[in-house]
Design a protein around this motif. Sequence first.
Motif, PDB file in Angstrom:
ATOM      1  N   VAL A   1      25.903  41.715  30.663  1.00  0.00           N
ATOM      2  CA  VAL A   1      26.738  42.572  31.509  1.00  0.00           C
ATOM      3  C   VAL A   1      25.956  43.006  32.753  1.00  0.00           C
ATOM      4  O   VAL A   1      26.475  42.975  33.874  1.00  0.00           O
ATOM      5  CB  VAL A   1      27.220  43.808  30.729  1.00  0.00           C
ATOM      6  CG1 VAL A   1      27.898  44.814  31.667  1.00  0.00           C
ATOM      7  CG2 VAL A   1      28.186  43.391  29.624  1.00  0.00           C
ATOM      8  N   ILE A   2      24.703  43.417  32.551  1.00  0.00           N
ATOM      9  CA  ILE A   2      23.858  43.821  33.684  1.00  0.00           C
ATOM     10  C   ILE A   2      23.694  42.667  34.662  1.00  0.00           C
ATOM     11  O   ILE A   2      23.733  42.852  35.892  1.00  0.00           O
ATOM     12  CB  ILE A   2      22.479  44.302  33.183  1.00  0.00           C
ATOM     13  CG1 ILE A   2      22.574  45.707  32.612  1.00  0.00           C
ATOM     14  CG2 ILE A   2      21.448  44.263  34.302  1.00  0.00           C
ATOM     15  CD1 ILE A   2      22.773  46.796  33.648  1.00  0.00           C
ATOM     16  N   GLN A   3      23.501  41.481  34.140  1.00  0.00           N
ATOM     17  CA  GLN A   3      23.317  40.314  35.001  1.00  0.00           C
ATOM     18  C   GLN A   3      24.561  40.059  35.856  1.00  0.00           C
ATOM     19  O   GLN A   3      24.453  39.747  37.051  1.00  0.00           O
ATOM     20  CB  GLN A   3      23.006  39.081  34.147  1.00  0.00           C
ATOM     21  CG  GLN A   3      22.693  37.839  34.957  1.00  0.00           C
ATOM     22  CD  GLN A   3      22.347  36.650  34.074  1.00  0.00           C
ATOM     23  OE1 GLN A   3      22.457  36.713  32.860  1.00  0.00           O
ATOM     24  NE2 GLN A   3      21.938  35.574  34.679  1.00  0.00           N
ATOM     25  N   ILE A   4      25.739  40.216  35.275  1.00  0.00           N
ATOM     26  CA  ILE A   4      26.976  40.023  36.019  1.00  0.00           C
ATOM     27  C   ILE A   4      27.126  41.093  37.098  1.00  0.00           C
ATOM     28  O   ILE A   4      27.432  40.807  38.258  1.00  0.00           O
ATOM     29  CB  ILE A   4      28.194  40.064  35.071  1.00  0.00           C
ATOM     30  CG1 ILE A   4      28.147  38.884  34.084  1.00  0.00           C
ATOM     31  CG2 ILE A   4      29.493  40.045  35.866  1.00  0.00           C
ATOM     32  CD1 ILE A   4      28.209  37.521  34.719  1.00  0.00           C
ATOM     33  N   LEU A   5      26.884  42.346  36.730  1.00  0.00           N
ATOM     34  CA  LEU A   5      27.050  43.443  37.676  1.00  0.00           C
ATOM     35  C   LEU A   5      26.045  43.370  38.819  1.00  0.00           C
ATOM     36  O   LEU A   5      26.345  43.791  39.945  1.00  0.00           O
ATOM     37  CB  LEU A   5      26.919  44.785  36.947  1.00  0.00           C
ATOM     38  CG  LEU A   5      28.021  45.119  35.936  1.00  0.00           C
ATOM     39  CD1 LEU A   5      27.653  46.366  35.154  1.00  0.00           C
ATOM     40  CD2 LEU A   5      29.364  45.308  36.642  1.00  0.00           C
ATOM     41  N   SER A   6      24.863  42.840  38.550  1.00  0.00           N
ATOM     42  CA  SER A   6      23.825  42.780  39.581  1.00  0.00           C
ATOM     43  C   SER A   6      24.189  41.824  40.713  1.00  0.00           C
ATOM     44  O   SER A   6      23.546  41.832  41.771  1.00  0.00           O
ATOM     45  CB  SER A   6      22.481  42.372  38.962  1.00  0.00           C
ATOM     46  OG  SER A   6      22.531  41.039  38.479  1.00  0.00           O
ATOM     47  N   ARG A   7      25.225  41.021  40.517  1.00  0.00           N
ATOM     48  CA  ARG A   7      25.659  40.125  41.579  1.00  0.00           C
ATOM     49  C   ARG A   7      26.145  40.900  42.802  1.00  0.00           C
ATOM     50  O   ARG A   7      26.198  40.357  43.909  1.00  0.00           O
ATOM     51  CB  ARG A   7      26.779  39.208  41.078  1.00  0.00           C
ATOM     52  CG  ARG A   7      26.331  38.220  40.013  1.00  0.00           C
ATOM     53  CD  ARG A   7      27.502  37.424  39.492  1.00  0.00           C
ATOM     54  NE  ARG A   7      27.078  36.443  38.492  1.00  0.00           N
ATOM     55  CZ  ARG A   7      27.908  35.640  37.837  1.00  0.00           C
ATOM     56  NH1 ARG A   7      29.202  35.712  38.075  1.00  0.00           N
ATOM     57  NH2 ARG A   7      27.448  34.787  36.942  1.00  0.00           N
ATOM     58  N   TYR A   8      26.533  42.147  42.611  1.00  0.00           N
ATOM     59  CA  TYR A   8      27.035  42.946  43.716  1.00  0.00           C
ATOM     60  C   TYR A   8      25.910  43.601  44.514  1.00  0.00           C
ATOM     61  O   TYR A   8      26.173  44.359  45.444  1.00  0.00           O
ATOM     62  CB  TYR A   8      28.001  44.020  43.188  1.00  0.00           C
ATOM     63  CG  TYR A   8      29.351  43.451  42.803  1.00  0.00           C
ATOM     64  CD1 TYR A   8      30.419  43.471  43.692  1.00  0.00           C
ATOM     65  CD2 TYR A   8      29.543  42.859  41.563  1.00  0.00           C
ATOM     66  CE1 TYR A   8      31.643  42.933  43.354  1.00  0.00           C
ATOM     67  CE2 TYR A   8      30.766  42.321  41.208  1.00  0.00           C
ATOM     68  CZ  TYR A   8      31.814  42.356  42.105  1.00  0.00           C
ATOM     69  OH  TYR A   8      33.029  41.812  41.760  1.00  0.00           O
ATOM     70  N   THR A   9      24.671  43.341  44.133  1.00  0.00           N
ATOM     71  CA  THR A   9      23.530  43.833  44.900  1.00  0.00           C
ATOM     72  C   THR A   9      22.896  42.658  45.629  1.00  0.00           C
ATOM     73  O   THR A   9      22.368  41.755  44.998  1.00  0.00           O
ATOM     74  CB  THR A   9      22.475  44.479  43.987  1.00  0.00           C
ATOM     75  OG1 THR A   9      23.092  45.488  43.193  1.00  0.00           O
ATOM     76  CG2 THR A   9      21.367  45.100  44.816  1.00  0.00           C
ATOM     77  N   PRO A  10      22.950  42.619  46.952  1.00  0.00           N
ATOM     78  CA  PRO A  10      22.360  41.491  47.674  1.00  0.00           C
ATOM     79  C   PRO A  10      20.855  41.434  47.490  1.00  0.00           C
ATOM     80  O   PRO A  10      20.177  42.455  47.442  1.00  0.00           O
ATOM     81  CB  PRO A  10      22.729  41.769  49.144  1.00  0.00           C
ATOM     82  CG  PRO A  10      22.956  43.233  49.195  1.00  0.00           C
ATOM     83  CD  PRO A  10      23.508  43.625  47.858  1.00  0.00           C
ATOM     84  N   ARG A  11      20.335  40.241  47.340  1.00  0.00           N
ATOM     85  CA  ARG A  11      18.892  40.078  47.227  1.00  0.00           C
ATOM     86  C   ARG A  11      18.210  40.602  48.486  1.00  0.00           C
ATOM     87  O   ARG A  11      18.701  40.431  49.591  1.00  0.00           O
ATOM     88  CB  ARG A  11      18.551  38.592  47.033  1.00  0.00           C
ATOM     89  CG  ARG A  11      18.991  38.025  45.692  1.00  0.00           C
ATOM     90  CD  ARG A  11      18.755  36.529  45.621  1.00  0.00           C
ATOM     91  NE  ARG A  11      19.565  35.813  46.612  1.00  0.00           N
ATOM     92  CZ  ARG A  11      19.590  34.485  46.725  1.00  0.00           C
ATOM     93  NH1 ARG A  11      18.841  33.740  45.954  1.00  0.00           N
ATOM     94  NH2 ARG A  11      20.353  33.920  47.641  1.00  0.00           N
ATOM     95  N   ARG A  12      17.106  41.295  48.293  1.00  0.00           N
ATOM     96  CA  ARG A  12      16.281  41.820  49.376  1.00  0.00           C
ATOM     97  C   ARG A  12      16.935  42.950  50.162  1.00  0.00           C
ATOM     98  O   ARG A  12      16.434  43.345  51.200  1.00  0.00           O
ATOM     99  CB  ARG A  12      15.858  40.693  50.343  1.00  0.00           C
ATOM    100  CG  ARG A  12      15.029  39.599  49.694  1.00  0.00           C
ATOM    101  CD  ARG A  12      14.733  38.487  50.661  1.00  0.00           C
ATOM    102  NE  ARG A  12      15.928  37.824  51.132  1.00  0.00           N
ATOM    103  CZ  ARG A  12      16.545  36.864  50.450  1.00  0.00           C
ATOM    104  NH1 ARG A  12      16.085  36.452  49.295  1.00  0.00           N
ATOM    105  NH2 ARG A  12      17.625  36.306  50.934  1.00  0.00           N
ATOM    106  N   PHE A  13      18.063  43.483  49.672  1.00  0.00           N
ATOM    107  CA  PHE A  13      18.710  44.564  50.420  1.00  0.00           C
ATOM    108  C   PHE A  13      17.797  45.770  50.574  1.00  0.00           C
ATOM    109  O   PHE A  13      17.640  46.328  51.661  1.00  0.00           O
ATOM    110  CB  PHE A  13      19.998  45.003  49.723  1.00  0.00           C
ATOM    111  CG  PHE A  13      20.578  46.265  50.304  1.00  0.00           C
ATOM    112  CD1 PHE A  13      21.234  46.233  51.519  1.00  0.00           C
ATOM    113  CD2 PHE A  13      20.432  47.483  49.661  1.00  0.00           C
ATOM    114  CE1 PHE A  13      21.746  47.399  52.079  1.00  0.00           C
ATOM    115  CE2 PHE A  13      20.948  48.642  50.207  1.00  0.00           C
ATOM    116  CZ  PHE A  13      21.609  48.606  51.420  1.00  0.00           C
TER     117      PHE A  13
END
Length: 233
Positions: free
Chosen positions: A154-166
């Motif tokens: 679930v965490i892995q799916i939700l983390s998609r909404y955080t852009p890398r290096r933001f």
Amino acid sequence: MTTDAPIARQQLGDEAAAYVRDQIISGQLAPGVRVRPEAIAGDLGISPTPAREALKALQVEGFLELEPRRGFTVANVTGDDIRDIFLVQATVAGELAARATARMTPMQCSRLEDIHVSLVAAAEHEDLSAVEELNHRFHREINLAAGAPKLGWVIQILSRYTPRRFYTTKGCTCSTDWPATTVEDHTAILAAIRSRNSECARIVTLEHVHRAGEQLARHIDARLNGVDCSVME
């Protein structure tokens, strides 16, 4: 056999989806902008097929819309959308931290401490790329120690909404205080785990993730209101 081809195509599709996802959340692709698979394929040096599959996946996730005669266009993602997503992510991350605190072995705790020491050093040297990587490793170590693979998924799916290096992008207001905040928050999380205080670990982790989500949400709100989030020289 031909089993390697579908796997490779899926990996390329995942990379293309992450690339477009980052551009949408970071504001490089504004709401309503058309996204063509051929253009994404050209940017990444891949064939249009995995790029097209990536855009279809992003449509399912709510990042893109499919409009007649226009193709894929960027959906409107607001700060409140991000707050809702991070509300769930913070709750799950807190639960994982609480479980990890009760289950973590001395070896796992030692690895977590080593990661934290490296993160502190990276923050002191303003090595933002290293801070990003070590932050990911810190939370991954906790999530694995929790022994709850479904919650980890679930965490892995939700983390998609955080852009890398933001949070560690030079020239953006998000990078000015986030490394120091990360060190402070991780220090509190590690202290709770060391003392085997599961409830404290839950609370400080929840607050840490909530803080991260609010920073991203405010960035998106500002962007939608036409505010430049660049650091002024």
